[in-house]
Design an enzyme around this catalytic site. Sequence first.
Site, mmCIF file in Angstrom:
data_model
loop_
_atom_site.group_PDB
_atom_site.id
_atom_site.type_symbol
_atom_site.label_atom_id
_atom_site.label_comp_id
_atom_site.label_asym_id
_atom_site.label_seq_id
_atom_site.Cartn_x
_atom_site.Cartn_y
_atom_site.Cartn_z
ATOM 1 C CB VAL A 1 -0.894 0.021 1.259
ATOM 2 C CG1 VAL A 1 -1.831 1.216 1.224
ATOM 3 C CG2 VAL A 1 -1.697 -1.270 1.363
ATOM 4 N N GLY A 2 0.624 2.165 -0.885
ATOM 5 C CA GLY A 2 1.452 3.360 -0.944
ATOM 6 C C GLY A 2 0.586 4.590 -1.051
ATOM 7 C CG ASP B 1 10.020 8.948 -2.747
ATOM 8 O OD1 ASP B 1 8.867 8.486 -2.727
ATOM 9 O OD2 ASP B 1 10.665 9.182 -1.716
ATOM 10 C CE LYS C 1 2.258 2.997 -8.364
ATOM 11 N NZ LYS C 1 3.660 3.408 -8.330
#
Length: 861
Positions: free
Chosen positions: A533-534, A650, A554
Amino acid sequence: MISNTQILFCLILLSLCTIQVLSADSKSSNPYILNCGSSNGGTDSDGRKWSSDSQYISGNSTTARAQYQDPSLPSEIPYMSARIFSSSSSYKFSVSPKQRLWLRLHFYPSSYNSLDKSDSYFDVTANGFTLLNNFSASITAEALTQAYIVKEFSLIPVESGNLNITFTPSSSHKKSFAFVNGIEVIPMPDIFHSANLVGFDEQTVDVQSSTLQTMFRLNVGGQYVGPANDSAGLNRTWYDDSPYLFGAAFGVTSEAQKNVSIRYSNNVSESIAPVDVYSTARSMGPDPEVNSNYNLTWVFQVDANFTYVVRLHFCELQVTKVNQRVFDIYVNNQTAQPAADVIAWTGKIGVPLYKDYAAFVKDKAGDDELWVALHPSVSMKPEFYDAILNGLEVFKINDTSGNLAGPNPVPSQMLQDAEAAAAAENNPSPPAAGSKNKGLVIGGVTGGAAGVVVAAAVGFVVYQRKKRSHESGVGAWLPLYGTSTTLTSRKSGTNTGSTSHVSSLAAGLCRHFSLSEIKHGTKNFDESQVIGVGGFGKVYKGLIDGASTEVAIKRSNPSSEQGVNEFQTEIEMLSRLRHRHLVSLIGFCEEEGEMILVYDYMANGTLREHLYKCNKPPLSWKQRLEICIGAARGLHYLHTGARYTIIHRDVKTTNILLDENWVAKVSDFGLSKTGPNLHQTHVSTMVKGSFGYLDPEYFRRQQLTEKSDVYSFGVVLFEVLCARPALDATLPKEQVSLADWAMHCQKRGTLHEIIDPHLKGTSINPECLKKFAETAEKCLSDHGLYRPSMGDVLWNLEFALQLLEHPDGERVVAEVRANDAYAMHNATLAIEEKSTTASVPVDELTNSTVVFSQFVNQQGR
Ligand SMILES: *[C@@H]1O[C@H](CO)[C@@H](O)[C@H](O)[C@H]1NC(C)=O
Ligand SMILES: *[C@@H]1O[C@H](CO)[C@@H](O)[C@H](O)[C@H]1NC(C)=O
Ligand SMILES: *[C@@H]1O[C@H](CO)[C@@H](O)[C@H](O)[C@H]1NC(C)=O
Ligand SMILES: *[C@@H]1O[C@H](CO)[C@@H](O)[C@H](O)[C@H]1NC(C)=O
Ligand SMILES: *[C@@H]1O[C@H](CO)[C@@H](O)[C@H](O)[C@H]1NC(C)=O
Ligand SMILES: *[C@@H]1O[C@H](CO)[C@@H](O)[C@H](O)[C@H]1NC(C)=O
Ligand SMILES: *[C@@H]1O[C@H](CO)[C@@H](O)[C@H](O)[C@H]1NC(C)=O
Ligand SMILES: *[C@@H]1O[C@H](CO)[C@@H](O)[C@H](O)[C@H]1NC(C)=O
Ligand SMILES: *[C@@H]1O[C@H](CO)[C@@H](O)[C@H](O)[C@H]1NC(C)=O
Ligand SMILES: *[C@@H]1O[C@H](CO)[C@@H](O)[C@H](O)[C@H]1NC(C)=O
Ligand SMILES: *[C@@H]1O[C@H](CO)[C@@H](O)[C@H](O)[C@H]1NC(C)=O
């Protein structure tokens, strides 16, 4: 001392090259491989020798060097030097009067002698044929998003024995000039005969006495085959076919099993196509129901008002009997061949064969296209409802006036907008002035120092290099001519009304899934399938292609606007970037407001879960080092390998994934930003990223450079070494931030106290640890300027690995490299990088034997 020896070695190497070039010249026999505008030729990154063009040229011309070397050029030679013509001039070659010739022209539109590349329009004629007319290399390159253009022609034999290639600047443009960077003239066997004209019974086109232009050459279901791996010394380039497939129906790819060997027959010799082409194929898939309802289709953009020859290469790799796999072939929606049965034609499995079909492409409204489609011949009641194709070539035939030239392509609106936006963003002053400055600034930097060294470095490392081109950026995905920019508009019907967020170019490069396929593959987004989960949403494990391929799916939170941007960014970025150390995007689904991305499944999850808090067996030091090297390669590629610098933004241990073989892959480009464009050194932007990894300079100044990724990667290195989170609020204040604490310990010489206890006492050699820690420390320098580039980081980690593997042995060699070759190792790395790069074709994971066992024995209907 040492560097003197090194220099001497270089000199010897270079002079050897020169001697060989001279001896090739003096024979004045074919082939001619000319690096135009250079005085002494050189060797390209494939190890191929190019000689000077000066003895073949007549007329008024000048020579020049390009002022900027685009990173996606495969090699400096022949592209960085050019011959410039301000009036009509010719090359003359003496050739065998009986043989057909390949003629390849290489163009790299760039700034030469401060001439503006957009002023260049010219004609090229050879042997009485017009090959190019009002040709603008710069417009063509822009439209195809390629840095350079290669045009390939096959000329009919020149009876006089004197081939005359004439370059004439176009008279309809003021200041117009012509240029060329490379010319190849290679004798070829007579591989063309006559072809049936599709739609006209018994009518044939005489290909043998025509001059042809190669439009497309694809290794269907296989990989890029470079000039060095082509058969019969013809040095052709074969590209992956997937960018040309129409719609979401990709079929499946397969490769000859060990017990199937490719045997050429008397009719089809090795000069037709290499084994690499015949030993891979694309077929329709395991489900007869599905196959009887779709066409396996390739679409090509071509110029109207010409006749094209479509050459289809077949070689059966799976079935052995007649009437097992029978299919119809359509060219431009007309039946070119009913009931094709490869075994019936060849008699045996593993025997290559080709078929030529000709079709005239009329001028019509919209795009001028050539369609090639395969469909099972249901009426023949074959055992399997399936079709197969191994290779595909499309040639344009000269028209009755001996012309082969079409108009310049028009860059798509999307590309024009993107270029305009890039110009505006990078360049507050008027764009026209800026574009000239770029070249000059870069020229100053690279021209002097790097030039000589790069040449030598290329000499050292060519053997490491294997594949190229279609991994090195967008450009080479789009061979020779044409784009697939119109795919989305055709598909838009499936988008249920809403406009697509995905640019047509990106959509053409990756696969489009239907929502029902995705739902089927994830058991309707069952919670049991969730593997992560993002911020973007949930990630599911799923199965596609009849449950034969594991993927990670996703699914975005449909409401978030940020989601839309990141969805778009990720598809745009990933669909163009293929690299062994980047997670491959397989495709996407955009239906009913859903934004879904489909990736390669990474069996071993994230790097972080193997470091701490996950009860997994600890990784060995060597494994950790190799994973860091892999991730560094992925980032280095993002920074330097693509057409634009891409900043990940990131970098963290949860964005470094591990496949079943522990190969590290960098993932999550949702935050990526195309980086500084040439003369501007940063991109101003809203601060994004993850705390604990964030570059303090980026935070302070809100200016993003690729050094921000280097900083975050430094944190990753310490995380790997110390096996603790980047931020851990449960620890005493001074230890909360890993970056601060590790730097503190490193400066005080107490780093050994905080390294992962699992590593203590194991084979972590102190020299190797020292190198690793120093590298991490440099990454964390406060100022971006003092941080190493990703390429330097990679080099240092590789050196650390060497120290681990050969604590005493080969170090001397490595030290030499370290000391004398700062500039050189950049070049070395760039090239090594490409050798490890591998484009992962969409269906590579599909094991053909598995697929085949799933064939349903079709009794026919
Ligand atoms: C070549 O070009 C230069 C400058 O454009 C001109 O002065 C010269 O006369 C030309 N020479 C020939 C032989 O055309
Ligand atoms: C080469 O071709 C050009 C243009 O067609 C012509 O002007 C020239 O005379 C030719 N040269 C030779 C040697 O045939
Ligand atoms: C061209 O083909 C010949 C013969 O196969 C080969 O030796 C040579 O390396 C090839 N050229 C290039 C650029 O690889
Ligand atoms: C291509 O050729 C090179 C050497 O010329 C060889 O090392 C490499 O394995 C070949 N690649 C393939 C896919 O055959
Ligand atoms: C090759 O081997 C596979 C199993 O490995 C078998 O299914 C197939 O029939 C064999 N093909 C031929 C032509 O022998
Ligand atoms: C094709 O030929 C037609 C008829 O001769 C002509 O009107 C049209 O402009 C041509 N199209 C192109 C692209 O040359
Ligand atoms: C072939 O048919 C499709 C629709 O079935 C159409 O979109 C396409 O334009 C046709 N192609 C040609 C070259 O006529
Ligand atoms: C396949 O293509 C042919 C020729 O364009 C067309 O007639 C046929 O309807 C197509 N079949 C399917 C299932 O799309
Ligand atoms: C090979 O060529 C001969 C003569 O053109 C032809 O009769 C024969 O059928 C061909 N064989 C195959 C396997 O195509
Ligand atoms: C191509 O040119 C040749 C030689 O001029 C000519 O014989 C042939 O008919 C031309 N091809 C076509 C399709 O017009
Ligand atoms: C040459 O090409 C340019 C760009 O495609 C076009 O605008 C121009 O009209 C063409 N000129 C001629 C004479 O065809």
